[in-house]
Design a protein around this motif. Structure first.
Motif, PDB file in Angstrom:
ATOM      1  N   LEU A  15      21.448 -14.866  53.150  1.00  0.00           N
ATOM      2  CA  LEU A  15      20.880 -13.992  53.933  1.00  0.00           C
ATOM      3  C   LEU A  15      20.325 -12.599  53.231  1.00  0.00           C
ATOM      4  O   LEU A  15      21.157 -12.335  52.146  1.00  0.00           O
ATOM      5  N   LYS A  16      19.091 -12.172  53.338  1.00  0.00           N
ATOM      6  CA  LYS A  16      18.835 -11.114  52.630  1.00  0.00           C
ATOM      7  C   LYS A  16      19.575  -9.922  53.618  1.00  0.00           C
ATOM      8  O   LYS A  16      20.058 -10.078  54.612  1.00  0.00           O
ATOM      9  N   GLY A  17      19.852  -8.743  52.961  1.00  0.00           N
ATOM     10  CA  GLY A  17      20.482  -7.631  53.467  1.00  0.00           C
ATOM     11  C   GLY A  17      19.329  -6.659  54.345  1.00  0.00           C
ATOM     12  O   GLY A  17      18.294  -7.159  54.204  1.00  0.00           O
ATOM     13  N   ILE A  18      19.731  -5.664  54.702  1.00  0.00           N
ATOM     14  CA  ILE A  18      18.643  -4.777  55.360  1.00  0.00           C
ATOM     15  C   ILE A  18      19.254  -3.373  55.327  1.00  0.00           C
ATOM     16  O   ILE A  18      20.530  -3.127  55.353  1.00  0.00           O
ATOM     17  N   ALA A  19      18.360  -2.438  55.186  1.00  0.00           N
ATOM     18  CA  ALA A  19      18.581  -1.091  55.366  1.00  0.00           C
ATOM     19  C   ALA A  19      17.649  -0.514  56.030  1.00  0.00           C
ATOM     20  O   ALA A  19      16.330  -0.584  55.820  1.00  0.00           O
ATOM     21  N   ALA A  33       8.595   7.681  61.518  1.00  0.00           N
ATOM     22  CA  ALA A  33       8.365   6.444  60.931  1.00  0.00           C
ATOM     23  C   ALA A  33       9.592   5.658  60.953  1.00  0.00           C
ATOM     24  O   ALA A  33      10.641   6.198  60.419  1.00  0.00           O
ATOM     25  N   LYS A  34       9.628   4.295  61.470  1.00  0.00           N
ATOM     26  CA  LYS A  34      10.669   3.447  61.130  1.00  0.00           C
ATOM     27  C   LYS A  34      10.434   2.410  60.079  1.00  0.00           C
ATOM     28  O   LYS A  34       9.340   1.963  60.070  1.00  0.00           O
ATOM     29  N   ILE A  35      11.366   2.391  59.176  1.00  0.00           N
ATOM     30  CA  ILE A  35      11.072   1.570  58.056  1.00  0.00           C
ATOM     31  C   ILE A  35      12.284   0.603  57.765  1.00  0.00           C
ATOM     32  O   ILE A  35      13.540   0.900  57.870  1.00  0.00           O
ATOM     33  N   ASP A  36      12.189  -0.565  57.550  1.00  0.00           N
ATOM     34  CA  ASP A  36      13.371  -1.549  57.268  1.00  0.00           C
ATOM     35  C   ASP A  36      13.126  -1.908  55.742  1.00  0.00           C
ATOM     36  O   ASP A  36      11.603  -2.520  55.288  1.00  0.00           O
ATOM     37  N   PHE A  37      14.010  -2.246  55.183  1.00  0.00           N
ATOM     38  CA  PHE A  37      14.080  -2.877  53.847  1.00  0.00           C
ATOM     39  C   PHE A  37      14.829  -3.991  53.927  1.00  0.00           C
ATOM     40  O   PHE A  37      16.182  -4.042  54.372  1.00  0.00           O
ATOM     41  N   ARG A  38      14.340  -5.360  53.458  1.00  0.00           N
ATOM     42  CA  ARG A  38      15.067  -6.250  53.395  1.00  0.00           C
ATOM     43  C   ARG A  38      15.521  -6.478  51.815  1.00  0.00           C
ATOM     44  O   ARG A  38      14.876  -6.337  50.953  1.00  0.00           O
ATOM     45  N   LEU A  39      16.911  -6.876  51.754  1.00  0.00           N
ATOM     46  CA  LEU A  39      17.444  -6.343  50.497  1.00  0.00           C
ATOM     47  C   LEU A  39      18.116  -7.647  49.686  1.00  0.00           C
ATOM     48  O   LEU A  39      18.523  -8.753  50.646  1.00  0.00           O
ATOM     49  N   VAL A  40      18.045  -7.944  48.439  1.00  0.00           N
ATOM     50  CA  VAL A  40      18.323  -8.968  47.860  1.00  0.00           C
ATOM     51  C   VAL A  40      19.470  -8.407  46.929  1.00  0.00           C
ATOM     52  O   VAL A  40      19.643  -7.256  46.465  1.00  0.00           O
ATOM     53  N   PRO A  41      20.254  -9.241  46.218  1.00  0.00           N
ATOM     54  CA  PRO A  41      21.179  -8.756  45.104  1.00  0.00           C
ATOM     55  C   PRO A  41      20.402  -8.341  43.938  1.00  0.00           C
ATOM     56  O   PRO A  41      19.469  -8.799  43.633  1.00  0.00           O
ATOM     57  N   ASP A  42      21.081  -7.103  43.550  1.00  0.00           N
ATOM     58  CA  ASP A  42      21.989  -6.149  44.063  1.00  0.00           C
ATOM     59  C   ASP A  42      21.633  -5.022  44.526  1.00  0.00           C
ATOM     60  O   ASP A  42      22.184  -3.680  44.211  1.00  0.00           O
ATOM     61  N   LEU A  43      20.883  -4.907  45.604  1.00  0.00           N
ATOM     62  CA  LEU A  43      20.714  -3.767  46.253  1.00  0.00           C
ATOM     63  C   LEU A  43      21.402  -3.598  47.443  1.00  0.00           C
ATOM     64  O   LEU A  43      21.991  -4.858  47.852  1.00  0.00           O
ATOM     65  N   THR A  44      21.781  -2.569  47.747  1.00  0.00           N
ATOM     66  CA  THR A  44      22.971  -2.421  49.002  1.00  0.00           C
ATOM     67  C   THR A  44      22.119  -1.095  50.069  1.00  0.00           C
ATOM     68  O   THR A  44      21.295  -0.422  49.529  1.00  0.00           O
ATOM     69  N   ASP A  47      23.357   1.694  50.799  1.00  0.00           N
ATOM     70  CA  ASP A  47      23.796   3.003  50.449  1.00  0.00           C
ATOM     71  C   ASP A  47      22.736   3.284  49.222  1.00  0.00           C
ATOM     72  O   ASP A  47      22.173   4.419  49.130  1.00  0.00           O
ATOM     73  N   LYS A  48      22.588   2.320  48.205  1.00  0.00           N
ATOM     74  CA  LYS A  48      21.765   2.509  47.089  1.00  0.00           C
ATOM     75  C   LYS A  48      20.337   2.797  47.394  1.00  0.00           C
ATOM     76  O   LYS A  48      19.593   3.714  46.954  1.00  0.00           O
ATOM     77  N   VAL A  49      19.914   1.906  48.638  1.00  0.00           N
ATOM     78  CA  VAL A  49      18.596   2.370  48.984  1.00  0.00           C
ATOM     79  C   VAL A  49      18.303   3.591  49.615  1.00  0.00           C
ATOM     80  O   VAL A  49      17.332   4.332  49.130  1.00  0.00           O
ATOM     81  N   VAL A  50      19.130   4.026  50.423  1.00  0.00           N
ATOM     82  CA  VAL A  50      19.001   5.298  51.008  1.00  0.00           C
ATOM     83  C   VAL A  50      19.122   6.471  50.021  1.00  0.00           C
ATOM     84  O   VAL A  50      18.051   7.535  50.003  1.00  0.00           O
ATOM     85  N   PHE A  64      14.077   1.218  42.164  1.00  0.00           N
ATOM     86  CA  PHE A  64      14.245   0.455  43.390  1.00  0.00           C
ATOM     87  C   PHE A  64      14.424  -1.240  42.792  1.00  0.00           C
ATOM     88  O   PHE A  64      15.252  -1.731  42.916  1.00  0.00           O
ATOM     89  N   MET A  65      13.176  -1.318  42.142  1.00  0.00           N
ATOM     90  CA  MET A  65      13.010  -2.972  41.674  1.00  0.00           C
ATOM     91  C   MET A  65      13.975  -3.079  40.451  1.00  0.00           C
ATOM     92  O   MET A  65      14.391  -4.028  40.130  1.00  0.00           O
ATOM     93  N   ASP A  66      14.332  -2.172  39.936  1.00  0.00           N
ATOM     94  CA  ASP A  66      15.465  -2.212  38.707  1.00  0.00           C
ATOM     95  C   ASP A  66      16.668  -2.985  39.170  1.00  0.00           C
ATOM     96  O   ASP A  66      17.264  -3.399  38.187  1.00  0.00           O
ATOM     97  N   LEU A  67      17.121  -2.740  40.321  1.00  0.00           N
ATOM     98  CA  LEU A  67      18.325  -3.245  40.766  1.00  0.00           C
ATOM     99  C   LEU A  67      18.233  -4.481  41.329  1.00  0.00           C
ATOM    100  O   LEU A  67      19.358  -5.209  41.836  1.00  0.00           O
TER     101      LEU A  67
END
Length: 455
Positions: A194-198, A322-333, A335-338, A245-248
């Motif tokens: 699964l993708k993660g989410i922030a 505004a409400k925003i969601d980020f769907r995450l893939v490795p190696d984003l988490t 905490d890193k996104v915030v 962001f995309m570097d991770l």
């Protein structure tokens, strides 16, 4: 080899009984985000787990959280963990439902109701499959452990603590996850992660209260501040432009690229289901699949400011959000996104834009040749008569990492939904035939996971 002809006949003869039992579960509202019906549904699920699954189960709580159902049954060399959740999304907007969301309704071979696909249907179908297996094939040739939580749809706030306290009761050689569906072409799909989410809120405040719009000459407008800030997060090519962001993002391996190259993806079917004529960037083929399965997202889920009612009101709003969601893939988490988002906005002079973190989940990705995935492929091929499509992960998110990464349990997910099941949306549905077929496939999965050969 074991023939499943008697198993299939047993299941098909009980189609009406199984669907009626599912309707009972759907009629019980279970909206964790609003605190509706959680203890009541937990009691129903616990009862069904004991009766249909023959599972020695109990409901436990951690730190004041909702009831989490755990249990065990069967004996064998391998142990399978079954994860499901019994809570559902809020049914809003109610006026877009053709029939009431908590009154399950059959139309044209489909069953409609909130939670029928996500996730009460899969939860109950798997218990019914266990019962059917025992009645026709014999005693289970594996140990089964179940984990049913009641707040997945509102962020699984207590799950990590539950796993930390009760992890020994959950350890297994493989896990079958909650989600699964047939794709737009009607092919069974299997996912291995699964993708993660922030999830974050962005908030901007201007004057102490709304003002007359004539004052826009000299009084700052938080709505414009928010729009300008949002415009820095993505460009017109739909590329995420948050610094670093995309570097991770972990690049796909050669094996993952090969999987995507061969992955069957019904582009025309997806366009038709969503009523669009083209995908983002007009992508297709490998690049479309790569973006969908292996790249993150940055989505504006909603914007609120000022007056949005009927007619006109010449107002200068005091607040914008505004409400925003980020769907995450490795190696984003999360905490890193915030952290990256905060630093990105600050560098551009948007230190007045408040970043309020919401719920988050880390991504989870597992090998497509694990014992769970291999058994799922064999089971679906046997039940459906054709090879399933194996996804490296689902584009959606969930608490898989909290359970399976913590306990090192490889994952496969497949289920009774379809590409137009409308999870989280009005008129959520499954095809009744798909529900029956998932019971048939899951019985075979239990057999194959234990190391037995299917017919």
């Amino acid at each position: 080899m074991t023939s499943f002809a008697q198993f299939d006949a047993f299941v098909r003869a009980r189609e009406r009984e199984y669907i009626d039992e599912l309707k009972v579960l759907i009629r019980q509202p279970t909206v964790s985000a609003q605190g509706i019906g959680i203890p009541e549904t937990a009691r129903i699920v616990l009862d069904r787990t004991k009766k249909r699954g023959g599972i020695a189960a109990e409901a436990l709580t951690v730190d004041g959280g909702p009831p989490t159902i755990v249990g065990e049954t069967g004996r064998g060399d391998r142990t399978l963990l079954i994860y499901n959740h019994y809570d559902v999304q809020p049914p809003d907007p109610l006026d877009e439902w053709d029939t009431p969301p908590f009154e399950p309704t059959e139309r044209r071979g489909y069953l409609f109701g909130r939670g029928v696909s996500d996730n009460k249907g899969n939860l109950l179908a798997r218990l019914q499959a266990i019962e059917a297996y025992r009645a026709t094939i014999g005693e289970l040739p594996l140990r089964i452990r179940v984990l049913y939580e009641g707040e997945e749809e509102s962020g699984s706030a207590h799950l990590a603590a539950f796993v930390a306290r009760h992890g020994e009761r959950l350890r297994a050689d493989g896990c079958v996850w909650e989600a699964g569906y047939k794709d737009a072409a009607g092919r069974a799909t299997i996912s291995c992660g699964l993708k993660g989410i922030a999830y974050v809120d962005l908030q901007v405040r201007g004057a102490k209260k709304d003002a007359h719009s004539s004052l826009a000459t000299i009084v700052p407008n938080p709505a414009w501040r928010l729009v300008w800030a949002l415009a820095t997060l993505k460009n017109a090519a739909d590329e995420i432009t948050i610094d670093g962001f995309m570097d991770l993002v972990r690049p796909p391996t050669a094996a993952e690229r090969a999987v995507l190259e061969d992955l069957a993806f019904d582009e025309q079917g997806m366009l038709r289901i969503h009523g669009i004529t083209r995908f983002v960037r007009d992508l297709h083929g490998y690049e479309l699949k790569k973006k969908h399965f292996l790249e993150p997202t940055c989505t504006i889920c909603g914007i609120v400011s000022g007056y949005t009612g009927a007619g006109s009101k010449t107002v200068l709003p005091a607040v914008a959000s505004a409400k925003i969601d980020f769907r995450l893939v490795p190696d984003l988490t999360p905490d890193k996104v915030v952290s990256l988002l905060r630093a990105h906005l600050d560098r551009r002079g948007f230190d007045d834009v408040e970043v309020v973190p919401g719920h988050g989940e880390s991504p989870s990705r597992w090998p497509i040749d694990s014992v769970a995935a291999t058994a799922a492929v064999a089971a679906c091929r046997s039940a459906y008569g054709s090879a399933p499509v194996v996804y490296p992960l689902l584009a959606g998110s969930g608490p898989m990492a909290q359970v399976c990464d913590t306990l090192n349990i490889p994952v496969a997910g497949f289920g009774s939904g379809n590409a137009a099941s409308a999870n989280h949306a009005p008129n959520e549905n499954i095809a009744i035939s798909d529900y029956v077929d998932h019971i048939r496939a899951f019985g075979r999965f239990l057999h194959a996971f234990s190391g037995r050969v299917l017919d």
